[in-house]
Design an enzyme around this catalytic site. Structure first.
Site, PDB file in Angstrom:
ATOM      1  N   GLU A  95      -3.156   0.602  -9.291  1.00 15.52           N
ATOM      2  CA  GLU A  95      -1.859   1.571  -9.245  1.00 15.52           C
ATOM      3  C   GLU A  95      -0.594   0.963  -9.746  1.00 15.52           C
ATOM      4  O   GLU A  95      -0.182  -0.051  -9.030  1.00 15.52           O
ATOM      5  CB  GLU A  95      -1.921   2.113  -7.935  1.00 15.52           C
ATOM      6  CG  GLU A  95      -1.484   3.657  -7.821  1.00 15.52           C
ATOM      7  CD  GLU A  95      -1.471   4.234  -6.524  1.00 15.52           C
ATOM      8  OE1 GLU A  95      -1.588   3.463  -5.460  1.00 15.52           O
ATOM      9  OE2 GLU A  95      -1.489   5.563  -6.271  1.00 15.52           O
ATOM     10  N   SER A 108       0.770  -1.198  -0.009  1.00 13.15           N
ATOM     11  CA  SER A 108      -0.049  -0.169  -0.043  1.00 13.15           C
ATOM     12  C   SER A 108       0.972   1.238  -0.029  1.00 13.15           C
ATOM     13  O   SER A 108       0.247   2.573   0.031  1.00 13.15           O
ATOM     14  CB  SER A 108      -0.794   0.108   1.363  1.00 13.15           C
ATOM     15  OG  SER A 108      -1.621  -1.025   1.285  1.00 13.15           O
ATOM     16  N   ASN A 134      -3.331   6.287  -1.287  1.00  6.46           N
ATOM     17  CA  ASN A 134      -3.372   6.027   0.153  1.00  6.46           C
ATOM     18  C   ASN A 134      -2.718   7.355   0.409  1.00  6.46           C
ATOM     19  O   ASN A 134      -2.769   7.776   1.675  1.00  6.46           O
ATOM     20  CB  ASN A 134      -2.602   4.954   0.437  1.00  6.46           C
ATOM     21  CG  ASN A 134      -3.344   3.573   0.388  1.00  6.46           C
ATOM     22  OD1 ASN A 134      -4.542   3.929   0.349  1.00  6.46           O
ATOM     23  ND2 ASN A 134      -2.700   2.343  -0.026  1.00  6.46           N
ATOM     24  N   HIS A 187      -0.420  -2.273  -7.445  1.00  2.58           N
ATOM     25  CA  HIS A 187      -1.385  -2.049  -6.163  1.00  2.58           C
ATOM     26  C   HIS A 187      -2.807  -2.050  -6.441  1.00  2.58           C
ATOM     27  O   HIS A 187      -3.306  -1.099  -7.122  1.00  2.58           O
ATOM     28  CB  HIS A 187      -0.930  -0.623  -5.749  1.00  2.58           C
ATOM     29  CG  HIS A 187      -1.646  -0.004  -4.517  1.00  2.58           C
ATOM     30  ND1 HIS A 187      -1.724   1.229  -4.139  1.00  2.58           N
ATOM     31  CD2 HIS A 187      -2.239  -0.861  -3.344  1.00  2.58           C
ATOM     32  CE1 HIS A 187      -2.629   1.152  -2.764  1.00  2.58           C
ATOM     33  NE2 HIS A 187      -2.868   0.041  -2.389  1.00  2.58           N
TER      34      HIS A 187
END
Ligand SMILES: CC(=O)CC(=O)SCCNC(=O)CCNC(=O)[C@H](O)C(C)(C)COP(=O)(O)OP(=O)(O)OC[C@H]1O[C@@H](n2cnc3c(N)ncnc32)[C@H](O)[C@@H]1OP(=O)(O)O
Ligand SMILES: NC(=O)C1=CN([C@@H]2O[C@H](COP(=O)(O)OP(=O)(O)OC[C@H]3O[C@@H](n4cnc5c(N)ncnc54)[C@H](OP(=O)(O)O)[C@@H]3O)[C@@H](O)[C@H]2O)C=CC1
Length: 293
Positions: A154, A121, A192, A142
């Site tokens: 991602e 993450s 994130n 991701h």
């Protein structure tokens, strides 16, 4: 030199690993799903079966495809079972030492031309890549939670990731019928870097008594049209993952605005990690989730 990706290894059969295995198998890839315990692998296969059945019930998949998909996922208790994989995706605990140990154990087993990806993450792809024997064939891939429902992946290159690796990763993600966004390799990438400070701020809102669990989640669900309230989402992600991401942001960017809320630390220290432990900001052990505060 580009290789054809047909067989995918997934290391870690938790929330994300089981979702990644699900979408790879449903897209026709052979999957080897690895975890530390057979119990975890068995419950992951049951979860995948349930989620595939949910897609059949929704008319997104037919029964024959569900059966073919689950048959393509072979549980693998040993890294040796991943030795003929073309791509291995690590989706183990968000803890850098755990990931580095996995890479040092798996690399000698893999073909020299196999690609290695992490579903981390937040952790530096460049740093993780440097702990492998193949930084040129290492990339951040991701996925979002829950993987079968979320459109985005991602993609993050480390400083050494080769163009062929990048192109193959893009082709692979497109074969999963997912949409790619490209992030540079900085702490927590894009999603994130933006989402987790919001979740952390929601926990501060609770910690400082500005609102209750219910009022905070209701506020954002109905006030900002979020599909889940931020505290419900934190429980869904896993409070351990939320804390790890905030720590990576706080240490990586050296800005106090990313300090994890003390209440988040307390919940993780109590082992209240959210849905995966049946208790976090909500208690999931009864008929319906009940706020724990
Ligand atoms: C932390 C990171 O590194 C990056 C991240 O992933 S950040 C997190 C990003 N994810 C989000 O923001 C998710 C926000 N939530 C949502 O989009 C939606 O609530 C949702 C897609 C999760 C569910 O949408 P929904 O319309 O409510 O689905 P619904 O049919 O009602 O299903 C609800 C339940 O099924 C789950 N679900 C539905 N279909 C699913 C599937 N195919 N696979 C897995 N779970 C599924 C939902 O999570 C929820 O769980 P429970 O069954 O245990 O209650
Ligand atoms: N949760 C989320 O919303 C998202 C998480 N991610 C990332 O995905 C990764 C996994 O997260 P998540 O699925 O939530 O975590 P979970 O805790 O649900 O699952 C992690 C799994 O990895 C297993 N594991 C730990 N060490 C090893 C090892 N050495 N070898 C094999 N398996 C191992 C764990 O087993 P055990 O429990 O027995 O230790 C567990 O089954 C993390 O990097 C996380 O940051 C990315 C996107 C979204």
């Amino acid at each position: 030199m580009a290789i054809a990706i047909r067989k995918v290894g997934v290391i870690g059969a938790g929330q994300m690993g089981n979702g990644i295995a699900h979408v790879c198998a449903a897209s026709g890839f052979d999957v080897r799903l690895n975890d530390l315990s057979e119990d975890r692998l068995n419950s992951a296969l049951a979860t995948i079966n349930g989620n595939l059945a949910r897609q059949v019930a929704r008319g997104q998949l037919d029964e024959a495809d569900r059966q073919a998909s689950i048959a393509r996922i072979i549980p693998a208790t040993s890294f040796n079972d991943l030795s003929d994989c073309d791509l291995v995706i690590e989706a183990a605990t968000e803890h850098e030492e755990t990931k580095r140990k996995i890479f040092s154990d798996i690399c000698p087993v893999l073909r020299p031309d196999a690609l290695l990806a992490s579903n981390t993450s937040s952790i530096s792809i460049t740093r993780l890549a440097a702990s492998t024997d193949r930084p040129e064939r290492f990339i951040g891939m991701h996925f979002m939670n829950p993987v079968p429902m979320m459109q985005l992946v991602e993609l993050i290159r480390g400083i050494a990731t080769e163009d062929t690796t990048f192109e193959q990763a893009k082709d692979f993600i497109r074969a999963l019928n997912k949409t790619i966004t490209i992030a540079e390799d900085f702490p927590a990438f894009i999603v994130n870097r933006i989402l987790l400070p919001m979740v952390n701020e929601a926990i501060y809102t609770l910690y400082e008594g500005v609102g209750s669990v219910d009022s905070i989640d209701t506020a954002m669900r109905l006030g900002a049209n979020h599909p889940m309230g931020p505290l419900q989402l934190a429980d869904f992600i896993g409070l351990d993952v939320c804390l790890s991401v905030m720590q990576v942001l706080h240490e990586g960017l050296a800005d106090s605005k990313y300090r994890p809320c003390p209440l988040l630390v307390k919940y993780v220290e109590a082992g209240w990690l959210g849905r995966k432990t049946q208790r976090g900001f909500y208690d999931y052990r009864g008929e319906k989730p009940l706020p724990t505060r």
